[in-house]
Motif scaffolding. Sequence first.
Motif, mmCIF file in Angstrom:
data_model
loop_
_atom_site.group_PDB
_atom_site.id
_atom_site.type_symbol
_atom_site.label_atom_id
_atom_site.label_comp_id
_atom_site.label_asym_id
_atom_site.label_seq_id
_atom_site.Cartn_x
_atom_site.Cartn_y
_atom_site.Cartn_z
ATOM 1 N N ASP A 147 97.720 50.400 26.111
ATOM 2 C CA ASP A 147 98.651 49.569 24.418
ATOM 3 C C ASP A 147 97.733 48.104 24.223
ATOM 4 O OD1 ASP A 147 100.777 47.799 23.999
ATOM 5 O OD2 ASP A 147 100.450 46.586 24.654
ATOM 6 N N CYS A 148 96.844 48.528 22.852
ATOM 7 C CA CYS A 148 96.169 48.329 22.168
ATOM 8 C C CYS A 148 96.686 47.423 21.142
ATOM 9 C CB CYS A 148 94.845 48.778 21.573
ATOM 10 S SG CYS A 148 93.983 49.211 23.157
ATOM 11 N N PRO A 149 97.805 47.267 20.762
ATOM 12 C CA PRO A 149 98.718 46.409 19.327
ATOM 13 C C PRO A 149 97.527 45.691 18.721
ATOM 14 C CG PRO A 149 99.134 45.253 21.074
ATOM 15 C CD PRO A 149 98.151 46.457 21.661
ATOM 16 N N MET A 178 98.544 37.281 12.404
ATOM 17 C CA MET A 178 100.143 38.375 12.521
ATOM 18 C C MET A 178 100.060 39.522 12.378
ATOM 19 S SD MET A 178 103.289 37.592 9.961
ATOM 20 C CE MET A 178 104.930 38.286 10.103
ATOM 21 N N MET A 179 100.696 40.106 13.103
ATOM 22 C CA MET A 179 100.887 41.438 13.826
ATOM 23 C C MET A 179 101.853 42.471 12.170
ATOM 24 S SD MET A 179 101.909 43.192 17.582
ATOM 25 C CE MET A 179 100.940 42.101 18.260
ATOM 26 N N THR A 180 101.286 42.859 12.209
ATOM 27 C CA THR A 180 101.685 43.874 11.485
ATOM 28 C C THR A 180 102.085 45.019 12.133
ATOM 29 O OG1 THR A 180 100.033 45.302 10.424
ATOM 30 C CG2 THR A 180 100.586 43.173 9.810
ATOM 31 N N SER A 181 102.997 45.938 11.312
ATOM 32 C CA SER A 181 103.433 47.246 12.235
ATOM 33 C C SER A 181 102.769 48.879 11.816
ATOM 34 C CB SER A 181 105.279 47.474 11.062
ATOM 35 O OG SER A 181 105.511 48.954 11.819
ATOM 36 N N PRO A 182 102.345 49.385 12.927
ATOM 37 C CA PRO A 182 101.662 50.635 12.409
ATOM 38 C C PRO A 182 102.168 51.186 11.022
ATOM 39 C CG PRO A 182 102.567 50.627 14.595
ATOM 40 C CD PRO A 182 103.235 49.318 13.904
ATOM 41 N N VAL A 183 103.455 51.480 10.702
ATOM 42 C CA VAL A 183 104.103 51.962 10.624
ATOM 43 C C VAL A 183 104.858 51.192 9.248
ATOM 44 C CG1 VAL A 183 105.811 54.039 10.663
ATOM 45 C CG2 VAL A 183 104.829 53.555 11.793
ATOM 46 N N PRO A 184 104.718 51.619 8.247
ATOM 47 C CA PRO A 184 105.458 50.877 7.088
ATOM 48 C C PRO A 184 106.935 51.019 6.879
ATOM 49 C CG PRO A 184 103.851 52.518 5.990
ATOM 50 C CD PRO A 184 103.843 52.826 7.597
ATOM 51 N N HIS A 185 107.924 50.191 6.841
ATOM 52 C CA HIS A 185 109.286 49.870 6.936
ATOM 53 C C HIS A 185 109.846 51.059 5.943
ATOM 54 C CE1 HIS A 185 110.652 47.172 9.684
ATOM 55 N NE2 HIS A 185 109.305 46.459 9.852
ATOM 56 N N LEU A 186 108.927 51.465 4.499
ATOM 57 C CA LEU A 186 109.426 52.127 3.443
ATOM 58 C C LEU A 186 108.676 53.356 3.434
ATOM 59 C CD1 LEU A 186 110.314 49.766 0.542
ATOM 60 C CD2 LEU A 186 111.624 50.716 2.376
ATOM 61 N N PHE A 237 106.149 40.194 28.801
ATOM 62 C CA PHE A 237 107.109 40.680 28.515
ATOM 63 C C PHE A 237 107.134 39.830 26.889
ATOM 64 C CE2 PHE A 237 111.163 39.936 27.821
ATOM 65 C CZ PHE A 237 111.788 41.604 28.439
ATOM 66 N N ASP A 238 107.025 38.556 26.975
ATOM 67 C CA ASP A 238 107.505 38.059 26.026
ATOM 68 C C ASP A 238 107.111 38.391 24.296
ATOM 69 O OD1 ASP A 238 108.759 36.027 27.179
ATOM 70 O OD2 ASP A 238 107.750 34.576 26.941
ATOM 71 N N ALA A 239 105.598 38.545 24.635
ATOM 72 C CA ALA A 239 104.239 39.337 23.710
ATOM 73 C C ALA A 239 105.416 40.217 23.130
ATOM 74 C CB ALA A 239 103.126 39.373 24.559
ATOM 75 N N TRP A 240 106.045 40.866 24.385
ATOM 76 C CA TRP A 240 106.301 42.797 24.101
ATOM 77 C C TRP A 240 107.063 42.344 22.555
ATOM 78 C CZ3 TRP A 240 105.246 44.358 29.333
ATOM 79 C CH2 TRP A 240 103.830 44.525 29.630
ATOM 80 N N MET A 241 108.446 41.642 23.781
ATOM 81 C CA MET A 241 109.741 41.278 22.478
ATOM 82 C C MET A 241 109.620 40.710 21.078
ATOM 83 S SD MET A 241 111.879 42.017 24.415
ATOM 84 C CE MET A 241 110.930 43.337 25.027
ATOM 85 N N ALA A 242 108.138 39.719 21.340
ATOM 86 C CA ALA A 242 108.202 39.213 19.754
ATOM 87 C C ALA A 242 107.075 40.625 18.965
ATOM 88 C CB ALA A 242 106.485 37.944 19.900
ATOM 89 N N GLU A 243 106.370 41.171 19.650
ATOM 90 C CA GLU A 243 106.440 42.157 18.787
ATOM 91 C C GLU A 243 107.050 43.171 18.154
ATOM 92 O OE1 GLU A 243 102.682 46.126 19.419
ATOM 93 O OE2 GLU A 243 103.378 44.627 20.901
ATOM 94 N N LEU A 244 108.106 43.412 19.455
ATOM 95 C CA LEU A 244 109.276 44.074 18.991
ATOM 96 C C LEU A 244 110.158 44.071 17.640
ATOM 97 C CD1 LEU A 244 111.036 46.680 19.417
ATOM 98 C CD2 LEU A 244 112.083 45.270 21.021
ATOM 99 N N THR A 245 110.092 42.750 17.702
ATOM 100 C CA THR A 245 110.537 42.455 16.730
ATOM 101 C C THR A 245 110.295 41.999 14.974
ATOM 102 O OG1 THR A 245 110.666 40.018 17.567
ATOM 103 C CG2 THR A 245 113.063 41.168 18.330
ATOM 104 N N ALA A 246 109.125 41.621 15.803
ATOM 105 C CA ALA A 246 107.888 41.648 14.081
ATOM 106 C C ALA A 246 107.724 42.852 13.381
ATOM 107 C CB ALA A 246 106.563 41.010 14.162
#
Length: 244
Positions: free
Chosen positions: A37-39, A1-9, A133-142
């Motif tokens: 682009d290497c998420p 599962m892809m995680t954010s490079p920045v903590p939400h808190l 495009f679909d991968a980027w939308m999924a990454e954005l929202t996740a």
Amino acid sequence: MMTSPVPHLATRTQALTRLQRFLPLAGRDYSARRNFDCPQQGHPHVSTLSPYIRHRLITEAEVLEAVLARHSLMAAEKFVQEVFWRSYWKGWLELRPSVWHDYRAGLDRALTDPALADRLARAEGAQTGIDCFDAWMAELTATGYLHNHARMWAASIWVFTLRLPWEAGADLFLRHLLDGDPASNTLSWRWVAGLQTPGKHYVATADNIARYTEGRFSPKALVTDPAPLSGPPPTAPRASKIAD
């Protein structure tokens, strides 16, 4: 599962730690590798400092001072330019408030048009059938983050291949991006569409996407030679207030 490079808190301590980790790469490495682009690798070629800057856990001045203490201006020029763009867009939009009002009016039209509802839902839901495009939308929202190059590609596909209103795409980004900035976001979408610099637009190509995603994607159905969107030129800047 892809995680954010920045903590939400996030905290200022985390911002300063990330800055120190990025400093060795802020010069020639950033210049050479910033477009990749290497998420899956955690976006190793960019700083991912923008969310911290957006929420003022660290400032542009602090970042630039640290970078230029480590690298010459010539070596770090590309990174310095990217930091300055955010400040430039803020000043540009502040002096032209009608551009923001026009964006909001266009967004209202897009979101209340029943003919667009299903297409907008498929795009936002990563169900267009365009794999990148679909991968980027999924990454954005996740994760609340997208690499800058992916943002340009996604915006171009949204506008020119999916033929969706740019205002709705800009709103999607602004709602989800942890570094979402009204000026940078709105004016970058206008630039991609060809409205910010009339006649000059950004067109995503399969070859460019394949190269800078290191072969993860090579889309087949992109519109390759679209005309830029047309619209009224930006209004003249209003007079800025000068402190006494």
